[in-house]
Design an enzyme around this catalytic site. Structure first.
Site, short mmCIF file in Angstrom:
data_model
loop_
_atom_site.label_atom_id
_atom_site.label_comp_id
_atom_site.label_asym_id
_atom_site.label_seq_id
_atom_site.Cartn_x
_atom_site.Cartn_y
_atom_site.Cartn_z
N ASP A 186 -6.24 14.32 -24.42
CA ASP A 186 -6.19 12.82 -24.35
C ASP A 186 -5.20 12.20 -25.37
O ASP A 186 -5.77 12.10 -26.49
CB ASP A 186 -7.64 12.23 -24.26
CG ASP A 186 -7.39 10.74 -23.85
OD1 ASP A 186 -6.39 10.28 -24.03
OD2 ASP A 186 -8.77 10.29 -23.38
N GLU A 224 -0.34 4.76 -0.54
CA GLU A 224 -1.40 6.10 -0.90
C GLU A 224 -0.44 7.29 -0.61
O GLU A 224 0.26 7.18 0.19
CB GLU A 224 -2.57 5.92 -0.04
CG GLU A 224 -3.70 5.03 -0.33
CD GLU A 224 -4.80 4.99 0.66
OE1 GLU A 224 -4.82 5.45 1.74
OE2 GLU A 224 -5.64 4.23 0.33
N LYS A 251 -0.72 1.56 -25.22
CA LYS A 251 -1.01 1.58 -26.84
C LYS A 251 0.30 1.86 -27.43
O LYS A 251 1.00 0.98 -27.30
CB LYS A 251 -2.09 2.55 -27.17
CG LYS A 251 -3.43 2.21 -26.16
CD LYS A 251 -4.63 3.26 -26.76
CE LYS A 251 -5.66 2.86 -26.06
NZ LYS A 251 -6.31 3.23 -24.72
N THR A 298 -3.04 6.69 -21.99
CA THR A 298 -2.78 5.48 -21.22
C THR A 298 -1.26 5.14 -21.69
O THR A 298 -0.67 5.63 -22.29
CB THR A 298 -3.50 4.33 -22.38
OG1 THR A 298 -3.44 4.70 -23.66
CG2 THR A 298 -5.08 4.71 -22.01
N TYR A 318 0.87 -1.51 -0.18
CA TYR A 318 -0.14 0.00 0.06
C TYR A 318 0.88 1.36 0.08
O TYR A 318 1.85 1.36 0.65
CB TYR A 318 -1.02 0.11 1.31
CG TYR A 318 -2.35 -0.12 0.91
CD1 TYR A 318 -3.10 0.68 -0.09
CD2 TYR A 318 -2.93 -1.29 1.31
CE1 TYR A 318 -4.26 0.35 -0.50
CE2 TYR A 318 -4.21 -1.56 0.90
CZ TYR A 318 -4.93 -0.71 0.15
OH TYR A 318 -6.38 -0.93 -0.43
N ARG A 346 -0.86 -1.95 -19.24
CA ARG A 346 -2.08 -1.57 -19.11
C ARG A 346 -2.13 -0.46 -17.85
O ARG A 346 -2.04 -0.86 -16.75
CB ARG A 346 -3.01 -2.59 -19.02
CG ARG A 346 -4.50 -2.33 -19.28
CD ARG A 346 -5.21 -3.79 -19.56
NE ARG A 346 -4.76 -4.04 -20.84
CZ ARG A 346 -5.03 -3.49 -21.98
NH1 ARG A 346 -6.33 -2.61 -21.69
NH2 ARG A 346 -4.96 -3.88 -23.17
C1 LIG Z 1 -8.72 8.15 -26.38
C2 LIG Z 1 -8.74 7.14 -25.16
N1 LIG Z 1 -8.76 7.63 -24.03
C3 LIG Z 1 -8.96 6.98 -22.95
C4 LIG Z 1 -9.07 5.49 -22.99
C5 LIG Z 1 -9.26 4.55 -21.78
O1 LIG Z 1 -8.24 3.85 -21.66
P1 LIG Z 1 -8.40 2.80 -20.56
O2 LIG Z 1 -9.06 1.59 -21.41
O3 LIG Z 1 -7.12 2.27 -19.91
O4 LIG Z 1 -9.43 2.89 -19.59
C6 LIG Z 1 -8.87 5.18 -24.31
C7 LIG Z 1 -9.04 3.76 -24.61
O5 LIG Z 1 -9.07 2.97 -25.76
C8 LIG Z 1 -8.77 6.00 -25.44
O6 LIG Z 1 -8.70 5.64 -26.78
#
Ligand SMILES: Cc1ncc(COP(=O)(O)O)c(C=O)c1O
Length: 433
Positions: free
Chosen positions: A200, A56, A229, A226, A54, A235
């Site tokens: 994002d 936090e 990818k 993320t 843990y 992950r």
């Molecule tokens: C642009 C975008 N944002 C967020 C996510 C969410 O990621 P996760 O599946 O790890 O929650 C994805 C997943 O495909 C994504 O393509």
């Protein structure tokens, strides 16, 4: 490569399922644009005793004792992430991309506030305002999309909507959009209309880290991503704050206190949206970031883009309609409506032939998200296996043979054998005994 001796005797059913997955990954063509194959070093870091801990809080500011070694791992992950993206601050704790986005919303919006996100049907993500996601349930989302004639994001529309609606936040980023996003233009619109800009970069993160496409970091107030990818890590999710002076300028909290942006986002992750961080995953993120800092990762990213362009062109040459006419990145959408088939039917037939893709809505789709008119393709995983332009042309022709005769079992059987042979030439993981 992997040693499963304890698992095999302790839990043969789970062991068998893992062996099955290794075999599936080895023997199929993985064209899901959001997937990749991590290195053996990343998988070893993932399977470690830091899962017991843990932690936090943040390094050296924890709510638990005994964090000396996990602090080392998290500091390395944060420092490497900042170097990789030329960022001022990184929070590597989000469990996933969705968690990173939830934390960003928590930091920047109050329930009922307006934000603009890309229409899900035009390439946006579930967490960018879908009515079934917290982003669409708690906030008032105003979608923007792509132009029907070009398939490119319609920045004029973004500007018009922002002037009219005065959202608190504009979100730039997508899941199924192959073109570069002009973050500077988004920032200009945000500044003119009094909004904050969130980017994002979950999909193109690896390409941005490699310096091959434009970065959001100098422009966005907050960038989420993320790590699994194109970045080819475990992950997970991450939040980045740019080194553009914005962080030091700070943000006034509802209680009138001026805080650094990074502090606001850190507390939105924990305690705002999460409890204890997954320290084994953070260790694996650090390993992946180290790999991504190597010059070979830039070569890998270049090859991804070249492979994606080649695959899109080869399919286009066979009469397939590629949304926006091609790609600048690792991903593109094939609109199958002119071929008289749905994305769902195409996905199924290709899977039977050993080619994994995902059905996807195309802009202005008339089918539901469960059926769709398109498929989304991307070669990051196949590029990790070492495949190049020549293999992309072979893959395009395998896809075409299946889709040209969807119901034909003989074609599916023959293509499936050719898929296995192609996979054999590009070995991936050893299968445990
Ligand atoms: C642009 C975008 N944002 C967020 C996510 C969410 O990621 P996760 O599946 O790890 O929650 C994805 C997943 O495909 C994504 O393509």
């Amino acid at each position: 490569m992997f040693d499963y001796q304890f698992l095999k005797s302790a839990d043969p059913e789970i062991y068998e399922s893992i062996v099955g997955e290794i075999q599936r990954e080895n023997n199929t063509l993985e064209l899901i644009a959001s997937e990749n194959f991590v290195s053996p070093a990343v998988t070893q870091a993932l399977g470690n005793v830091m899962t017991n801990k843990y932690a936090e809080g943040l390094p050296n500011k924890r709510y638990y004792g005994g964090c000396k070694f996990v602090d080392i791992a998290e500091e390395l992950a944060r420092e490497r992430a900042c170097r990789l993206f030329d960022a001022d601050h990184a929070n590597v704790q989000p469990h996933s991309g969705a968690q990173a986005n939830t934390a960003a919303f928590l930091a920047l919006l109050k329930p009922g506030d307006k934000f603009m996100g890309m229409n899900l049907a035009h390439g946006g993500h579930l967490t960018h305002g879908s009515p079934v996601n917290i982003s669409g349930i708690y906030f008032h989302v105003i979608p923007y999309g792509v132009r029907k004639d070009t398939g490119y994001i319609d920045l004029d529309e973004v500007e018009d909507i922002a002037r009219r609606e005065k959202p608190k936040l504009i979100l730039a980023g997508a899941s199924a959009y192959g073109r570069e996003i002009d973050y500077a233009a988004f920032r200009q619109i945000a500044d003119e209309t009094g909004a904050k800009l969130m980017a994002d970069i979950a999909h193109p993160a690896g390409l941005i880290a490699s310096g091959l496409i434009k970065s959001s970091i100098p422009h966005a107030h907050i960038t989420t991503t993320t790590t699994h990818k194109t970045l080819r890590g475990p992950r997970g999710g991450m939040i980045l704050v740019g080194s553009n002076g914005e962080n030091d300028m700070g943000i006034t909290t509802p209680k009138g206190k001026v805080k650094k942006w990074s502090e606001v986002f850190d507390s939105a992750v924990f305690p705002g949206a999460q409890g204890g961080p997954l320290m084994h995953v953070i260790a694996a993120k650090a390993v992946a970031f180290k790999e991504a800092l190597e010059p070979s990762f830039k070569e890998y990213s270049k090859q991804i883009i070249s492979n994606a362009k080649t695959l899109a062109q080869a399919l286009s040459d066979k009469g397939y309609h590629i949304v926006s006419g091609g790609t600048d990145t690792h991903v593109f959408l094939v609109d199958l409506s002119n071929r008289g088939m749905t994305g769902r039917a195409a996905e199924r037939a290709l899977e039977n032939a050993g080619i994994t893709v995902n059905k996807n809505m195309v802009p202005f789709d008339t089918q539901s998200p469960f059926v769709t008119s398109g498929i989304r393709l991307g070669p990051p995983a196949m590029t990790t296996r070492g495949m190049k332009e020549e293999q992309m042309r072979i893959i395009a022709s395998l896809i075409d043979r299946v889709l040209s005769d969807l119901e034909n079992e003989d074609v599916i059987r023959t293509v499936s054998k050719e898929v296995t042979e192609l996979c054999r030439q590009f070995p991936l993981y050893d299968v445990p005994d």
